[in-house]
Motif scaffolding. Structure first.
Motif, short mmCIF file in Angstrom:
data_model
loop_
_atom_site.label_atom_id
_atom_site.label_comp_id
_atom_site.label_asym_id
_atom_site.label_seq_id
_atom_site.Cartn_x
_atom_site.Cartn_y
_atom_site.Cartn_z
N UNK A 136 4.34 46.70 -87.05
CA UNK A 136 4.58 48.13 -86.97
C UNK A 136 5.76 48.41 -86.03
N UNK A 137 6.01 49.71 -85.80
CA UNK A 137 7.05 50.10 -84.84
C UNK A 137 8.46 49.78 -85.27
N UNK A 146 16.65 42.41 -88.43
CA UNK A 146 15.36 41.72 -88.43
C UNK A 146 14.39 42.51 -87.57
N UNK A 147 13.12 42.16 -87.69
CA UNK A 147 12.08 42.91 -86.98
C UNK A 147 11.23 41.98 -86.14
N UNK A 148 11.37 42.06 -84.80
CA UNK A 148 12.34 42.87 -84.04
C UNK A 148 13.60 42.06 -83.76
N UNK A 149 14.49 42.64 -82.96
CA UNK A 149 15.67 41.93 -82.48
C UNK A 149 15.73 42.05 -80.96
N UNK A 150 16.30 41.01 -80.32
CA UNK A 150 16.50 41.02 -78.87
C UNK A 150 17.92 40.55 -78.57
N UNK A 183 13.29 47.59 -83.36
CA UNK A 183 12.62 47.31 -84.61
C UNK A 183 13.62 47.17 -85.75
N UNK A 184 13.12 46.75 -86.89
CA UNK A 184 13.99 46.42 -88.02
C UNK A 184 14.71 47.58 -88.65
N UNK A 185 14.30 48.82 -88.33
CA UNK A 185 14.95 50.00 -88.92
C UNK A 185 15.79 50.76 -87.89
N UNK A 244 3.05 44.80 -78.78
CA UNK A 244 1.85 44.80 -79.62
C UNK A 244 2.13 45.47 -80.96
N UNK A 245 2.92 46.55 -80.95
CA UNK A 245 3.29 47.21 -82.20
C UNK A 245 4.07 46.24 -83.09
#
Length: 427
Positions: A102-103, A265-269, A170-172, A96-97
């Protein structure tokens, strides 16, 4: 072949063609020389998770992920604010974030999703767990089926661990500079998003150790993205490779190679394995021996107390040595996650599965989390024997004589020796 690395990123990692995604090619060109590579999507294109986790246009299917895995407990870290107490405890909350942008500093590392799916399947009936993992997530690529760690862990459902994980960040977020557990290999398939990898051959290790030690003293981590161009150029001259990995690509990280991984990238898996086999058994053995020596030095005062106690109470060497070796073994287990008894039991388990009919392997693997390994996915038996035999001889000659003092270890080692005799006679 290009790995899409830019001109500032030094050497490239070979990107294999679909026709090169075979065990024979991989062994000759990457396992034996211990060098990295990138596999194309052809290696994993039939994995069910690609069609379940992603829409046809390649975007994430947030609804599926939330409905299927949202209730699972997670342990995400926050790389932006370590004191943050609001880190999500359920995967659905983390999704959800990310879904609302976000996140970016949230990182879910070492998530044992395949094991969780396996356990769900086993609740339906014995042997259903492996089917569930295969039908819902993936099949283990043939190039890394020869995995002594997962074959051993997966052979007994009572052991609650494995060495395959989902990484979701997350992307960071990034994974700091490190070398994989047990000096093992790792293989990582990018499911969604992209990553940047900094890869350092073992020849760079002496130059990296001071950086890692200083970061540990400062209670921080080595972030290669923050290095100056001068430092990057210095390590490029020593063999540093920087490569970007994209969706569907699988990267192979050889034994002993330090690496740092940065999510772009936001997000990554991604889906990751740590694994080892006979090609690096001597390296793994030496890493365990080095850790054993470190642990002995760390608690040498315990040995002195045990010797003094034995002298006071009239006990001989057998009394204090057994206590001392057990204390060292327990410390190795806490620091490394395994020790000599596990190493040799794993080796014995693998040797017992060599030179037997595949139907026997299928029977033995019926309740295992790991698929049976056909002979064509392993090196020749004579090669395996040649890797194991010198280690047995060396271990028997160790001045510490762990095989004599640790309960059951002599029996295990004798089993390894019998299996080597069997395999030698058959080849």
């Amino acid at each position: 072949m290009s790995s899409r690395a830019g001109p500032l990123e030094g050497r490239s990692v070979p990107k294999l063609a679909p026709s090169e995604c075979t065990y024979a090619h991989f062994r000759a060109n990457h396992l034996v020389p211990n060098t990295p590579c990138l596999f194309p999507r052809a290696l994993v294109e039939r994995w069910p998770l690609f069609s379940l986790w992603l829409h046809v246009d390649g975007t994430l299917d947030w609804n599926y992920l939330a409905s299927r895995y949202g209730a699972l407990d997670i342990d995400a870290v926050d790389l932006g604010s370590p004191a943050d107490e609001s880190s999500p405890r359920l995967f659905g909350d983390l999704l959800a974030l990310w879904r609302r942008g976000a996140g970016r500093a949230k990182y879910l590392k070492d998530w044992h999703l395949p094991l969780a799916v396996w356990r769900e399947g086993e609740q339906e009936g014995r042997g259903k767990g492996k089917e569930r993992v295969r039908d819902e997530l993936y099949d283990v690529p043939g190039v890394c089926l020869d995995d002594w760690m997962n074959e051993w862990e997966g052979s007994d459902a009572a052991r609650g661990d494995d060495f395959r994980f989902v990484y979701a960040g997350g992307g960071d977020t990034f994974t700091p500079l490190h070398r994989d557990v047990y000096s093992s290999y790792s293989i990582s398939t990018q499911i969604y998003g992209s990553k940047r990898w900094y890869l350092f051959p073992p020849s760079c290790t002496p130059f990296l150790r001071p950086l890692i030690a200083e970061a540990e003293r400062q209670d921080t981590a080595v972030n290669c993205d923050e290095w100056s161009e001068a430092v990057k150029a210095e390590f490029r001259a020593r063999g540093l490779t920087v490569v970007e990995q994209h969706e569907g690509e699988t990267i192979f990280i050889p034994s002993g190679w330090h690496h740092s991984v940065h999510n772009l990238s936001h997000p990554t898996f991604s889906l990751n394995h740590n694994w080892l086999n006979s090609h690096i058994l001597a390296t793994v053995y030496q890493a365990l021996a080095d850790e054993a020596a470190r642990c002995r030095d760390a608690i040498d005062d315990v040995r002195e107390m045990l010797v003094e106690q034995a002298q006071r109470e009239g006990g001989g060497e057998a009394w204090w040595r057994r206590e001392w070796e057990q204390a060292v073994d327990e410390l190795i287990e806490r620091s490394e996650g395994w020790s000599w008894p596990t190493f040799w039991r794993m080796t014995l388990s693998t040797l017992r599965n060599l030179n037997v009919p595949f139907s026997v392997l299928q029977d033995r693997a019926a309740s295992s989390r790991w698929p049976p390994i056909p002979s064509e996915a392993r090196p020749p038996v004579a090669f395996v024997v040649a890797q194991v035999r010198p280690l047995v001889l060396d271990f028997r000659k160790r001045s510490q004589e762990e095989w004599r003092w640790l309960a059951g270890l002599d029996e295990v080692l004798s089993g390894v020796e019998r299996e080597l005799e069997r395999l030698t006679a058959a080849t």
